[in-house]
Design a protein around this motif. Structure first.
Motif, mmCIF file in Angstrom:
data_model
loop_
_atom_site.group_PDB
_atom_site.id
_atom_site.type_symbol
_atom_site.label_atom_id
_atom_site.label_comp_id
_atom_site.label_asym_id
_atom_site.label_seq_id
_atom_site.Cartn_x
_atom_site.Cartn_y
_atom_site.Cartn_z
ATOM 1 N N ARG A 81 60.756 4.907 -43.025
ATOM 2 C CA ARG A 81 61.248 4.768 -44.514
ATOM 3 C C ARG A 81 59.957 4.426 -45.960
ATOM 4 N N GLY A 82 58.926 4.922 -45.163
ATOM 5 C CA GLY A 82 57.771 4.848 -46.145
ATOM 6 C C GLY A 82 57.350 3.573 -46.767
ATOM 7 N N GLY A 83 57.508 2.390 -46.012
ATOM 8 C CA GLY A 83 57.356 0.995 -46.143
ATOM 9 C C GLY A 83 55.648 0.725 -45.906
ATOM 10 N N PRO A 84 55.476 -0.423 -46.000
ATOM 11 C CA PRO A 84 54.075 -0.909 -45.919
ATOM 12 C C PRO A 84 53.593 -1.105 -44.522
ATOM 13 N N THR A 85 54.532 -1.257 -43.586
ATOM 14 C CA THR A 85 53.862 -1.387 -42.290
ATOM 15 C C THR A 85 53.066 -0.475 -41.700
ATOM 16 N N ALA A 86 51.746 -0.656 -41.398
ATOM 17 C CA ALA A 86 50.863 0.393 -40.891
ATOM 18 C C ALA A 86 50.709 0.193 -39.322
ATOM 19 N N GLY A 87 51.092 -0.900 -38.733
ATOM 20 C CA GLY A 87 50.507 -0.809 -37.105
ATOM 21 C C GLY A 87 51.022 -2.065 -36.770
ATOM 22 N N SER A 88 50.536 -2.100 -35.325
ATOM 23 C CA SER A 88 50.884 -3.239 -34.336
ATOM 24 C C SER A 88 49.955 -3.545 -33.368
ATOM 25 N N ASN A 89 49.517 -4.862 -32.960
ATOM 26 C CA ASN A 89 48.584 -5.039 -32.005
ATOM 27 C C ASN A 89 49.340 -6.163 -31.092
ATOM 28 N N PHE A 90 49.752 -6.031 -29.849
ATOM 29 C CA PHE A 90 50.545 -6.593 -29.088
ATOM 30 C C PHE A 90 49.382 -7.696 -28.590
ATOM 31 N N TRP A 91 49.996 -8.995 -28.211
ATOM 32 C CA TRP A 91 49.162 -9.941 -27.637
ATOM 33 C C TRP A 91 49.602 -10.153 -26.105
ATOM 34 N N ALA A 92 48.856 -9.727 -25.073
ATOM 35 C CA ALA A 92 47.377 -9.290 -25.238
ATOM 36 C C ALA A 92 47.288 -8.481 -23.876
#
Length: 448
Positions: free
Chosen positions: A373-384
């Motif tokens: 939807r064009g929101g600000p979320t750019a990425g994810s980093n799972f732990w770990a």
């Protein structure tokens, strides 16, 4: 506040490195344009992992294992993981659960093997077109961190996390003294100058000129304090530390991003106005959010079936609040830590991951939907990522000095049971979910 010494030190570091960074903007760096990341003007979004122990595994030392590190990076790359969040400091510490060996002693003495291990990690990541987020200290005890800096300047005084004589929130409230202690902050900023001003001994590239480094992070999970009374009182010093430290990094490495490493609301006394004020600081490029439903009491490891649904609802609401804050600020958001126990709360790699898999899908769906939807979320980093690592002891506890050959380095750091949150290479269902998420992120980037 950025001092004259910091400015002089930044200028000297750049001169020594011979970077010539003032001339133009080199290609290949991750940049921020409003609420998105870009590389070469094109959107940059990513599926990532936490690999805090990368420098230790990369060390040419008895506790390292460069062959394993290469295999772990290959495994991550095969899943589409393109971003790793990595510890870039540990302080020689008297604290009970601080990792050993340490990277430095706070007096300018560094373990050359660990520095070389970080060099090696970055060089191998570059070969695989991966990006690194490097955090420069820790609010918590497991890598020495801010409590250790305080011990350096306060005649060796400290308290341990979870010490019965100092129950919660004594530890975070004590750590909050760090921000207002000029001597402790000076030692921390000396480490910034040493690390950000470093030149990679393998590639010959100055860290500040290396586009493999996406961002420098002030700390892992910095908080103004544990209790409202201490945290609110510490806010002016906390914000001065954030801005002064970020300015120093920007002076040393103007083409790399800076973030706080904050949990978000949980690390901000659960007050949105504190998250906003901290991340509105111009030198902070993006927001971070960490999500730990078990640690925060939203689920029960002994009754995952009975508590999963209510926990998932709280997770979704928590993510939505951070998206709203990032949207208002016009800065990107990264969900950079999220973890969940194995089925039954087991630490055994043979235990199932059905509940964790559903949790990962929940986080991934939120990230992918906001991107769509064009929101600000750019990425994810799972732990770990734990990969090939295995606990060396039946109690799943880390023993300092017993990581010979690198096999005992896991995603779960020394203060936690090994196998609690880490994803093993044998977790096929979880790996498939990570591959699907990476493909979705990649497809969103191609469509942008």
């Amino acid at each position: 506040m950025l001092t004259r010494r910091d400015v002089v030190g930044a200028g000297a570091a750049l001169a020594i490195a011979g970077t010539g960074l003032a001339a133009g903007k080199p290609d290949g760096f991750v940049r921020r344009e409003g609420a998105r990341f870009t590389i070469g003007g094109k959107p940059y979004r990513y599926a990532g992992a936490n690999l805090w122990y990368g420098a230790w595994l990369g060390a040419d030392a008895p506790y390292g294992d460069r062959a394993r590190l290469r295999r772990e990076l290959d495994a991550l790359a095969a899943m589409g993981i393109t971003n790793l969040r990595v510890l870039a400091s540990s302080e020689q510490s008297p604290l009970l659960h601080a990792v050993e060996p340490a990277m430095h002693d706070g007096r300018g003495h560094y373990d050359p093997a660990l520095l070389g291990g970080l060099d090696y990690l970055l060089a191998e990541m570059a070969k695989r077109r991966m990006r690194a987020v490097l955090y420069l200290t820790n609010f918590w005890e497991w890598s020495g961190g801010m409590m250790t800096y305080l011990s350096y300047v306060d005649q060796g005084r400290y308290i341990n996390m979870n010490d019965p004589a100092h129950p919660w929130p004594a530890f975070p409230d004590h750590v909050a003294r760090f921000y207002g202690n000029p001597a402790a902050v000076a030692l921390y900023r000396a480490h910034i100058r040493a690390m950000v001003g470093r030149t990679n001994g393998i590639t010959g590239t100055a860290y500040a000129q290396d586009p493999t480094i996406m961002a420098w992070q002030l700390a892992n999970e910095p908080r103004p304090g544990g209790s409202a009374a201490i945290g609110l009182a510490a806010l002016p010093a906390f914000h001065a530390w954030v801005r002064g430290s970020a300015r120093l990094i920007k002076a040393l490495a103007p083409h790399q991003l800076v973030s706080t490493g904050s949990e978000g609301l949980k690390g901000s006394l659960e007050r949105a106005e504190i998250v906003t004020a901290t991340h509105a600081i111009p030198e902070i490029d993006y927001l971070t959010c960490h999500v730990w439903p078990l640690n925060w009491g939203w689920i029960d490891a002994a009754n995952l079936a009975g508590t999963e649904a209510a926990g998932a609802a709280r997770v979704s609401a928590y993510l939505d609040r951070h998206v709203a804050i990032a949207t208002d600020l016009g800065k990107p958001l990264v969900i950079e830590e999220f973890g969940y126990p194995r089925d039954g709360g087991s630490f055994d790699p043979a235990a199932g991951t059905a509940f964790r898999d559903r949790y990962y899908r929940l986080i991934h769906a939120a990230v992918e939907a906001d991107i769509a939807r064009g929101g600000p979320t750019a990425g994810s980093n799972f732990w770990a990522w734990s990969g090939e690592g295995r606990a060396a002891h039946a109690d799943h506890r880390f023993r300092p000095g017993e990581a010979a050959g690198g096999g005992a380095w896991l995603g779960d750091p020394p203060h936690e049971p090994q196998g609690w949150y880490g994803v093993f290479g044998s977790d096929e269902s979880t790996r498939a979910i990570l591959r699907d998420h990476a493909a979705a992120i990649d497809g969103a980037g191609a469509a942008a």
